[in-house]
Design a protein around this motif. Structure first.
Motif, PDB file in Angstrom:
ATOM      1  N   TRP A 166       2.983 -12.539 -70.952  1.00 49.23           N
ATOM      2  CA  TRP A 166       1.888 -13.335 -70.737  1.00 49.23           C
ATOM      3  C   TRP A 166       1.719 -14.407 -69.957  1.00 49.23           C
ATOM      4  O   TRP A 166       2.547 -14.841 -69.499  1.00 49.23           O
ATOM      5  CB  TRP A 166       1.628 -14.211 -72.246  1.00 49.23           C
ATOM      6  N   SER A 167       0.511 -14.451 -69.254  1.00 50.26           N
ATOM      7  CA  SER A 167       0.390 -15.424 -68.063  1.00 50.26           C
ATOM      8  C   SER A 167      -0.967 -16.312 -68.004  1.00 50.26           C
ATOM      9  O   SER A 167      -1.968 -15.767 -68.293  1.00 50.26           O
ATOM     10  CB  SER A 167       0.220 -14.365 -66.822  1.00 50.26           C
ATOM     11  N   ALA A 168      -0.806 -17.532 -67.570  1.00 54.55           N
ATOM     12  CA  ALA A 168      -1.872 -18.397 -67.166  1.00 54.55           C
ATOM     13  C   ALA A 168      -1.865 -18.473 -65.823  1.00 54.55           C
ATOM     14  O   ALA A 168      -1.118 -19.183 -64.994  1.00 54.55           O
ATOM     15  CB  ALA A 168      -1.359 -19.702 -67.863  1.00 54.55           C
ATOM     16  N   ARG A 169      -2.782 -17.883 -65.115  1.00 54.85           N
ATOM     17  CA  ARG A 169      -2.934 -17.448 -63.905  1.00 54.85           C
ATOM     18  C   ARG A 169      -3.323 -18.983 -63.166  1.00 54.85           C
ATOM     19  O   ARG A 169      -2.747 -18.772 -61.841  1.00 54.85           O
ATOM     20  CB  ARG A 169      -3.943 -16.309 -63.557  1.00 54.85           C
ATOM     21  N   ASP A 170      -4.004 -19.506 -63.686  1.00 58.55           N
ATOM     22  CA  ASP A 170      -4.304 -20.817 -62.851  1.00 58.55           C
ATOM     23  C   ASP A 170      -3.221 -21.878 -62.695  1.00 58.55           C
ATOM     24  O   ASP A 170      -3.054 -22.385 -61.601  1.00 58.55           O
ATOM     25  CB  ASP A 170      -5.581 -21.694 -63.581  1.00 58.55           C
ATOM     26  N   LEU A 171      -2.425 -21.892 -63.878  1.00 61.31           N
ATOM     27  CA  LEU A 171      -1.215 -22.600 -63.673  1.00 61.31           C
ATOM     28  C   LEU A 171      -0.116 -21.884 -62.563  1.00 61.31           C
ATOM     29  O   LEU A 171       0.484 -22.565 -61.909  1.00 61.31           O
ATOM     30  CB  LEU A 171      -0.435 -22.898 -65.137  1.00 61.31           C
ATOM     31  N   GLN A 172      -0.070 -20.758 -62.791  1.00 59.73           N
ATOM     32  CA  GLN A 172       0.949 -20.021 -62.102  1.00 59.73           C
ATOM     33  C   GLN A 172       0.497 -19.942 -60.356  1.00 59.73           C
ATOM     34  O   GLN A 172       1.241 -20.419 -59.682  1.00 59.73           O
ATOM     35  CB  GLN A 172       0.850 -18.290 -62.340  1.00 59.73           C
ATOM     36  N   ALA A 173      -0.740 -20.071 -60.107  1.00 61.35           N
ATOM     37  CA  ALA A 173      -1.351 -20.093 -58.821  1.00 61.35           C
ATOM     38  C   ALA A 173      -0.926 -21.538 -58.087  1.00 61.35           C
ATOM     39  O   ALA A 173      -0.626 -21.667 -57.074  1.00 61.35           O
ATOM     40  CB  ALA A 173      -2.913 -20.071 -58.684  1.00 61.35           C
ATOM     41  N   GLN A 177       2.364 -22.427 -55.166  1.00 70.14           N
ATOM     42  CA  GLN A 177       2.024 -23.004 -53.808  1.00 70.14           C
ATOM     43  C   GLN A 177       3.057 -23.851 -53.413  1.00 70.14           C
ATOM     44  O   GLN A 177       3.398 -24.286 -52.180  1.00 70.14           O
ATOM     45  CB  GLN A 177       0.694 -23.957 -53.842  1.00 70.14           C
ATOM     46  N   VAL A 178       3.941 -24.146 -54.280  1.00 67.72           N
ATOM     47  CA  VAL A 178       5.252 -25.047 -54.028  1.00 67.72           C
ATOM     48  C   VAL A 178       6.301 -24.266 -53.525  1.00 67.72           C
ATOM     49  O   VAL A 178       7.410 -24.690 -53.341  1.00 67.72           O
ATOM     50  CB  VAL A 178       5.753 -25.761 -55.141  1.00 67.72           C
ATOM     51  N   ARG A 179       5.977 -22.792 -53.471  1.00 70.44           N
ATOM     52  CA  ARG A 179       7.170 -21.801 -52.909  1.00 70.44           C
ATOM     53  C   ARG A 179       8.222 -21.619 -54.113  1.00 70.44           C
ATOM     54  O   ARG A 179       9.375 -21.650 -53.495  1.00 70.44           O
ATOM     55  CB  ARG A 179       7.645 -22.276 -51.574  1.00 70.44           C
ATOM     56  N   LEU A 180       7.922 -21.849 -55.418  1.00 69.96           N
ATOM     57  CA  LEU A 180       8.819 -21.826 -56.436  1.00 69.96           C
ATOM     58  C   LEU A 180       8.150 -21.274 -57.566  1.00 69.96           C
ATOM     59  O   LEU A 180       6.882 -21.859 -57.708  1.00 69.96           O
ATOM     60  CB  LEU A 180       9.551 -23.060 -56.629  1.00 69.96           C
TER      61      LEU A 180
END
Length: 325
Positions: A166-173, A177-180
């Motif tokens: 399961w994935s929350a794509r907005d949080l993941q994006a 951006q922090v490269r982690l």
């Protein structure tokens, strides 16, 4: 063989699924112990209880088939990367580094869900599923699971199960951006099930290059969203295991997800290809049903979103190097 965990009334059961019934392991063994003993020992255990009466599967509630020692999730399908990158970067792009090695991240083994269990997502506008096949690691006599070559790694594959990351794509994006990460975009829930199918059961599905040529499908509210052959991964599973063990170790109970299959294995891929949030993101009450040939069916339900305390932004600091006296 099929290995499962279940609840029967108030009792926890762990054992085999045999001809539509669940049968407990002999000697009170647990799934973790059977995995540690390895596939050959599991076959001997199965022969001891093959004729036991058991309980019909329909009369119990299946749990996730194991409590993972760890979860590594790969990103092994080029088509998935092409689609998701189009949504994130505005164009389809697969980094040259993707082709060099089967990259993975560590997922959260403490938020594993079983068949039919509702996920409790964070507040998100882009909730998604990911259709994956997962390898389950077992014990091998004379091997500690360190820095394996593919041939040795193959012997550590105890079996397979279906995995929904399961994935929350907005949080993941934001996190990426922090490269982690990913971190909070992913760690709220991973569904596994309905059981572990031992590796010998799928041996006939291997093609001449060692890939598992089995069909995987995902349905959203009974509408087919995506389907693919697992053999479209960039690497066979033995090479996933070998890479995971490289300068490290794999142990019984480790779960290695294939990463999302292509051709609509997740909504994020379709959003990238369509240039819009079509199909719509998941919402409370949605039912996600995944089927994988030779394994079975894993159903997940979207529960209400769970709000959490606010996160404070980073504070601006002086960068002094000594204390003021």
């Amino acid at each position: 063989m099929k290995i499962a965990r279940w609840i029967d009334g108030a009792d926890l059961g762990e054992g085999f699924v045999i001809d539509g019934r669940v049968v407990s392991f002999p000697d009170g063994l647990r799934v973790s112990q059977v995995l540690a003993q390895g596939l050959t020992a599991a076959q001997r255990l199965h022969s001891r209880v093959a004729d036991a009466p058991g309980t019909p599967v329909a009369h119990v509630r299946l749990l996730a088939p194991l409590e993972p020692a760890s979860i590594r999730d790969f990103v092994a399908f080029e088509e998935h990367v092409e689609g998701v990158s189009a949504g994130v970067e505005g164009k389809s792009h697969v980094a040259p580094e993707w082709y060099q090695a089967p990259t993975f991240y560590f997922a959260n083994p403490h938020t594993v869900l079983g068949p039919g269990e509702a996920v409790a997502p964070p507040v998100t506008e882009r909730l998604d599923f990911e259709l994956e096949l997962a390898v389950i690691i077992g014990g091998v006599d004379g091997s500690d699971g360190r820095t394996l070559d593919p041939a040795s790694a193959e012997r550590h594959i105890f079996g397979y199960t279906i995995m929904n990351d399961w994935s929350a794509r907005d949080l993941q994006a934001r996190e990426m951006q922090v490269r982690l990460g990913p971190a909070k975009g992913k760690d709220f829930g991973t569904s596994l099930g309905p059981w572990i199918v031992t590796a010998d059961e799928l041996e006939s599905f291997h093609d001449e290059d060692g890939f598992l040529e089995i069909r995987a499908e995902v349905y959203l509210n009974d509408v087919l969203i995506g389907h693919d052959l697992v053999s479209n991964a960039g690497w066979p599973f033995a090479e996933f295991v070998a890479y995971a063990s490289r300068n490290s170790r794999v142990v019984p109970g480790d779960v290695l997800g294939s990463g999302t299959v292509g051709n609509g294995g997740c909504l994020g891929e379709l959003w990238g290809r369509n240039g819009s949030l079509t199909p719509r993101p998941l919402a409370t009450g949605d039912v996600v049903r995944m089927t994988v040939e030779g394994i079975g069916e894993l159903v997940g339900v979207v529960g209400p979103m769970v709000d959490a305390p606010p996160v404070h932004p980073a504070r601006s600091r002086s960068r002094r190097r000594t204390r003021e006296l």
